[in-house]
Design an enzyme around this catalytic site. Structure first.
Site, PDB file in Angstrom:
ATOM      1  N   HIS A 370       0.799  -1.228   0.000  1.00 36.63           N
ATOM      2  CA  HIS A 370       0.000   0.000   0.000  1.00 36.63           C
ATOM      3  C   HIS A 370       0.827   1.270   0.000  1.00 36.63           C
ATOM      4  O   HIS A 370       0.254   2.364   0.066  1.00 36.63           O
ATOM      5  CB  HIS A 370      -0.922   0.030   1.223  1.00 36.63           C
ATOM      6  CG  HIS A 370      -2.129  -0.844   1.094  1.00 36.63           C
ATOM      7  ND1 HIS A 370      -3.285  -0.439   0.458  1.00 36.63           N
ATOM      8  CD2 HIS A 370      -2.368  -2.103   1.520  1.00 36.63           C
ATOM      9  CE1 HIS A 370      -4.179  -1.413   0.506  1.00 36.63           C
ATOM     10  NE2 HIS A 370      -3.643  -2.436   1.139  1.00 36.63           N
ATOM     11  N   LYS A 560      -8.305  13.661   5.329  1.00 33.56           N
ATOM     12  CA  LYS A 560      -7.464  12.474   5.262  1.00 33.56           C
ATOM     13  C   LYS A 560      -6.433  12.555   6.368  1.00 33.56           C
ATOM     14  O   LYS A 560      -6.294  13.575   7.038  1.00 33.56           O
ATOM     15  CB  LYS A 560      -6.796  12.310   3.898  1.00 33.56           C
ATOM     16  CG  LYS A 560      -6.038  13.530   3.413  1.00 33.56           C
ATOM     17  CD  LYS A 560      -5.525  13.329   1.988  1.00 33.56           C
ATOM     18  CE  LYS A 560      -6.605  13.406   0.947  1.00 33.56           C
ATOM     19  NZ  LYS A 560      -6.881  12.183   0.237  1.00 33.56           N
ATOM     20  N   ARG A 561      -5.725  11.453   6.575  1.00 37.10           N
ATOM     21  CA  ARG A 561      -4.654  11.413   7.565  1.00 37.10           C
ATOM     22  C   ARG A 561      -3.697  12.577   7.326  1.00 37.10           C
ATOM     23  O   ARG A 561      -3.376  12.919   6.186  1.00 37.10           O
ATOM     24  CB  ARG A 561      -3.934  10.070   7.442  1.00 37.10           C
ATOM     25  CG  ARG A 561      -2.783   9.839   8.359  1.00 37.10           C
ATOM     26  CD  ARG A 561      -2.396   8.352   8.340  1.00 37.10           C
ATOM     27  NE  ARG A 561      -2.136   7.859   6.993  1.00 37.10           N
ATOM     28  CZ  ARG A 561      -0.920   7.823   6.434  1.00 37.10           C
ATOM     29  NH1 ARG A 561       0.127   8.262   7.107  1.00 37.10           N
ATOM     30  NH2 ARG A 561      -0.757   7.332   5.227  1.00 37.10           N
ATOM     31  N   LYS A 566       0.740  14.283   1.930  1.00 36.27           N
ATOM     32  CA  LYS A 566      -0.650  14.571   1.554  1.00 36.27           C
ATOM     33  C   LYS A 566      -0.884  16.072   1.412  1.00 36.27           C
ATOM     34  O   LYS A 566      -1.928  16.505   0.945  1.00 36.27           O
ATOM     35  CB  LYS A 566      -1.613  13.951   2.560  1.00 36.27           C
ATOM     36  CG  LYS A 566      -1.574  12.411   2.536  1.00 36.27           C
ATOM     37  CD  LYS A 566      -2.507  11.789   3.549  1.00 36.27           C
ATOM     38  CE  LYS A 566      -2.397  10.275   3.568  1.00 36.27           C
ATOM     39  NZ  LYS A 566      -3.037   9.635   2.400  1.00 36.27           N
ATOM     40  N   THR A 668      -8.621   6.410  -1.494  1.00 37.66           N
ATOM     41  CA  THR A 668     -10.014   6.015  -1.702  1.00 37.66           C
ATOM     42  C   THR A 668     -10.953   7.173  -1.402  1.00 37.66           C
ATOM     43  O   THR A 668     -12.095   7.175  -1.860  1.00 37.66           O
ATOM     44  CB  THR A 668     -10.386   4.798  -0.832  1.00 37.66           C
ATOM     45  OG1 THR A 668     -10.073   5.067   0.540  1.00 37.66           O
ATOM     46  CG2 THR A 668      -9.655   3.548  -1.290  1.00 37.66           C
ATOM     47  N   LYS A 672     -14.704   8.237  -3.055  1.00 35.21           N
ATOM     48  CA  LYS A 672     -15.926   8.524  -2.297  1.00 35.21           C
ATOM     49  C   LYS A 672     -16.460   9.907  -2.635  1.00 35.21           C
ATOM     50  O   LYS A 672     -17.671  10.099  -2.834  1.00 35.21           O
ATOM     51  CB  LYS A 672     -15.647   8.430  -0.802  1.00 35.21           C
ATOM     52  CG  LYS A 672     -15.246   7.057  -0.322  1.00 35.21           C
ATOM     53  CD  LYS A 672     -14.713   7.097   1.105  1.00 35.21           C
ATOM     54  CE  LYS A 672     -14.096   5.756   1.466  1.00 35.21           C
ATOM     55  NZ  LYS A 672     -12.782   5.869   2.080  1.00 35.21           N
TER      56      LYS A 672
END
Length: 824
Positions: A370, A560-561, A566, A668, A672
């Protein structure tokens, strides 16, 4: 056992589903299972009674699913994951059993609001982010497409921490989701296994074919006890099992010590066992933390494999057929020790020769990678492994010998062989768990096309040359049942009205919405649903945070985390630059915008926690400035989890997917949000690339460097200071942050964070800033043309259906597991 009697017995799943009958059954459970008079029953009592009713409805199907797998000797999938972010189960199970309406009507007869009690169900604290949510979606999809499966994980007592924000800082508090029990689960006392640590290994005669066998004598032993939760697939056609392990001491109390007055010491064995299942991802920055992480990973891997072997022998009596009847999927590197453990069980416990055990292991296990981040490709110090798992280190050395001989025979260079080795000899000797998972698996898959390609070229380049053909791609997916049918019921109803009832069983039918993308009437109804969802979210934010939002504003969502790759920092810097422009040019027609952030930072990740503080500091300044008023609001929502996502995702207009290209495996959240009508602003990273191929890049806002360009910049001496000097908006924004404009109580608070951007900018924040800011202004222009915006949003909904986890699971079943789904 009288099986004829069982066959004649009425099943709860066949009982009437009219509101009056359901109300009677819920009333009975409240009275006889909860022990409450309805006159004094509280909402949590009604919740428990409702869960028990709906759980009972699933049990007959659960048992029949298990019997069917035995009866037809079907191959089973075993999904090993350290995380299962399942969220609340009541609405999910009601929906999959097609009982949402009848149960709501029944509760209404009893004077109970289903939404009110459903909101009381705690989120199961069994995961952190995308990895755990993917595992939950896969469990739903395996049941829905008819694949017999078990999910294996840890029954965390506190799990991922509960996040609170105090003075802008993240504060980690224990999550207490099990404080009042879990009505969904069943303890399985018969499924308990002994787990060992430490000790010595002795060689004795009488091994396979007269050879020497090895006997591991652990110094420390504890017990893994199973707790099962039914996972109901769509329409209840199949119910699979999520089996979570709880750690228990063999001697819960040392009575001699207790009676001698050492009351705390007498409980040390219980405390040591409890620590294993206490918290998800304990900080591993200390030797004790590393040991606990390794204990967790071995504990659940060993218990799961012992359970798999026991079940297989119970039915087939011979482990030679294990690869034909069992497919074990490792969800990321955390369960990699399962490779050595399965070899140990086969050789030490069941008398197989090493080469036969290794062959069975490799044909049974498959591995999903991942991430390309080095810290996530775990490695453990050799001394720690030798002390905690001495037999496994022997096996790892034996495997390494075979692998390196194969690599040498394939003509690989010395450097390549060093890279392939399971033991890293550079500096402190460490066991490379990612390499162990790779060599012990017949299939290694990435989770997006780009990620898989980069795996072959970077972290597993030499392993790919040594073992060509093992790496394949299985792009991630999400379950449309939870993320559209449940989370956005009004939008699903609109889509169903437009394309018909086949949408219930075939999410691909939603593609027909494309023809309605520019239909003014449909677009108005679509926009009205989005506005209601935004009003719902705005109400939640006002109640929780006291911030009033204009639901007509553009809701720009980054959930998100929290991690530097990110790039929440890029978003915050652009927000500051936008704030500066709004104040400098009040005469311009600015698009009102809400910047919404949510996510947790790892407790020991300093910069990530600093980014959360910065987001809150920027929010405090901007939200109090009358010069911008409702034109710009910044919100950080605490304790992001599945339930909060189910409110935010349907309300999002703009979806921030802005990771540094080449660093996000898939994502993901992008799927969504697009499925719920948000337009993606993003880099060509992870699954964004494939989303663009499906929905059309013209219906997204793509910006920034590609993965190849990022790699080239890093290799060719990128100087971020030159980029900053050429971008006045960027220079002004980061200077304000570094100078303490948003942190007057501690002006130097963000100096080091910004110096990282100025000096090396590993995550390409400065490099991508101008392109990102330009994409945001394109978003403004598109928002002003509401017909075009709605058309793009509708096309996202129509074409992102390919990213269903049902499709992903069917691909795993066909290409990796060799399992035939029951449907589709």
């Amino acid at each position: 056992m009288n099986l004829e009697f069982l066959a004649r017995s009425p099943k709860r799943s066949q009982h009437p589903v009219d509101a009056q009958s359901i109300a009677t059954e819920i009333f009975e459970r409240l009275t006889y299972r909860i022990g409450k008079d309805p006159i004094v029953a509280k909402p949590h009592d009604w919740l428990a009674a409702t869960i028990l009713y709906i759980r009972d409805r699933a049990i007959d199907r659960w048992m029949e699913s298990t019997r069917e797998a035995y009866r037809n000797e079907r191959k089973r999938v075993y999904y090993l994951s350290l995380e299962f972010l399942i969220g609340r189960l009541l609405r999910d199970t009601l929906n999959n059993l097609e009982m949402t309406g009848p149960v709501a009507d029944a509760l209404d007869l009893l004077g109970v609001d289903v939404d009110a009690i459903a909101s009381l169900e705690p989120d199961a604290a069994l995961g952190n982010g995308g990895l755990g949510r993917l595992a939950a979606c896969f469990m739903d999809s395996m049941a829905s497409v008819g694949i017999p499966a078990y999910g294996y994980g840890i029954r965390y007592i506190n799990g991922m921490f509960r996040q609170e924000i105090s003075d802008g800082w993240q504060v980690e508090l224990p999550e207490t989701w099990l404080a009042h029990g879990n009505p969904w689960e069943f303890e399985r006392r018969e499924s308990a296994y002994e787990i060992g640590f430490g000790g010595i290994v002795e060689s004795v005669g009488g091994g396979a074919e007269g050879g020497v066998s090895m006997v591991w004598k652990p110094q420390e032993r504890l017990q893994a006890a199973a707790f099962d939760t039914p996972v109901v697939g769509w329409r209840g056609r199949r119910v699979n099992t999520l089996r979570l392990w709880n750690a228990q001491a063999l001697d819960p109390i040392l009575l001699e010590a207790f009676n001698a007055g050492d009351h705390v010491g007498a409980l040390k064995e219980s405390s040591k066992a409890s620590a294993i299942t206490r918290v998800l991802y304990p900080a591993d920055s200390t030797p004790a933390g590393q040991e606990l992480r390794l204990r967790q990973e071995y504990f659940f891997s060993s218990a799961s494999l012992q359970d798999i072997v026991r079940r297989h022998l119970q039915q087939y009596h011979d482990l030679n057929s294990l690869p034909d009847k069992a497919a074990i999927q490792l969800n990321d590197t955390h369960p990699a020790i399962a490779v050595a453990e399965l070899v140990r069980l086969l050789t030490d416990k069941h008398g197989f020769r090493f080469d036969a055990a290794w062959d069975i292991t490799r044909r049974t296990i498959a591995y999903t990678n991942h991430t390309l981040l080095p810290e996530a490709l775990e490695s453990w110090p050799v001394p720690l492994m030798e002390r905690m798992l001495p037999r496994h280190m022997q096996i790892i050395y034996a495997i390494n010998g075979l692998v390196l001989k194969e690599a040498r025979a394939a003509g690989l260079s010395d450097e390549a062989i060093r890279n392939i080795s399971l033991v890293d000899e550079n500096g402190e000797r460490r066991v490379r768990m990612g390499n162990l998972a790779f060599v012990g698996s017949h299939s290694i898959n990435g989770v997006s096309a780009l990620h898989t390609d980069l795996m072959k070229k970077t972290v597993f380049a030499d392993l790919n040359r040594a073992f060509p053909g093992r790496i394949n791609n299985k792009t991630n997916g999400i379950t449309p049942r939870r993320w559209l049918m449940e989370a956005n019921r009004d939008l699903f109803r609109l889509a169903r009205e437009a394309v018909g009832d086949r949408l219930l069983d075939d999410i691909g039918a939603i593609e027909e919405l494309d023809r309605l993308a520019e239909d003014a009437s449909f677009a108005r109804r679509f926009a009205a649903i989005k506005l209601r969802n935004k009003e719902r979210l705005a109400g939640l934010i006002q109640r929780q945070l006291g911030i009033r939002l204009d639901a007509e504003a553009l809701f720009d969502v980054h959930i998100k985390r929290i991690h530097e790759y990110k790039r929440q920092l890029l978003n915050i810097i652009e927000t500051v630059a936008l704030y500066d422009q709004m104040r400098s040019h009040p005469e311009k027609d600015w698009v009102p915008r809400v910047k919404l952030f949510a996510g947790k930072a790892a407790p020991s990740y300093h910069n990530a926690k600093l980014i959360i503080k910065l987001a809150n500091d920027v929010a405090r300044v901007i939200n109090a400035d009358p010069s911008v008023g409702d034109l710009l609001k910044v919100v950080f929502m605490p304790n992001y989890n599945v339930s909060l996502a189910e409110v935010i995702v349907p309300a999002a207009d703009l979806s921030e997917q802005i990771s540094t290209a080449g660093m996000e495996a898939s994502g993901t959240g992008n799927m969504k949000l697009a499925l719920n009508g948000a337009i993606t602003i993003g880099t060509l990273d992870g699954a964004n690339v494939e989303i663009g191929e499906r929905v059309g890049n013209e219906n997204m806002l793509i910006f920034g460097l590609t993965a190849e360009q990022v790699a080239a910049k890093r290799a060719n001496g990128y100087v971020p200071a030159d980029v900053i000097a050429a971008s006045p908006e960027l220079a002004q924004a980061i200077s304000a942050i570094a100078a303490g404009v948003f942190s007057p109580d501690q002006p130097a608070r963000y100096r080091d964070l910004i110096d990282g951007v100025r000096s090396h900018d590993w995550f390409m924040v400065a490099a991508d800033f101008d392109s990102y800011a330009a994409a945001q202004r394109k978003a403004d222009a598109l928002w002003r043309d509401r017909a075009r915006w709605n058309a793009c949003a509708i096309r996202n909904v129509a074409h992102v259906h390919w990213f269903s986890s049902d499709r992903t699971i069917r691909q795993y079943a066909r290409d990796i597991w060799g399992v035939e789904p029951a449907s589709g």
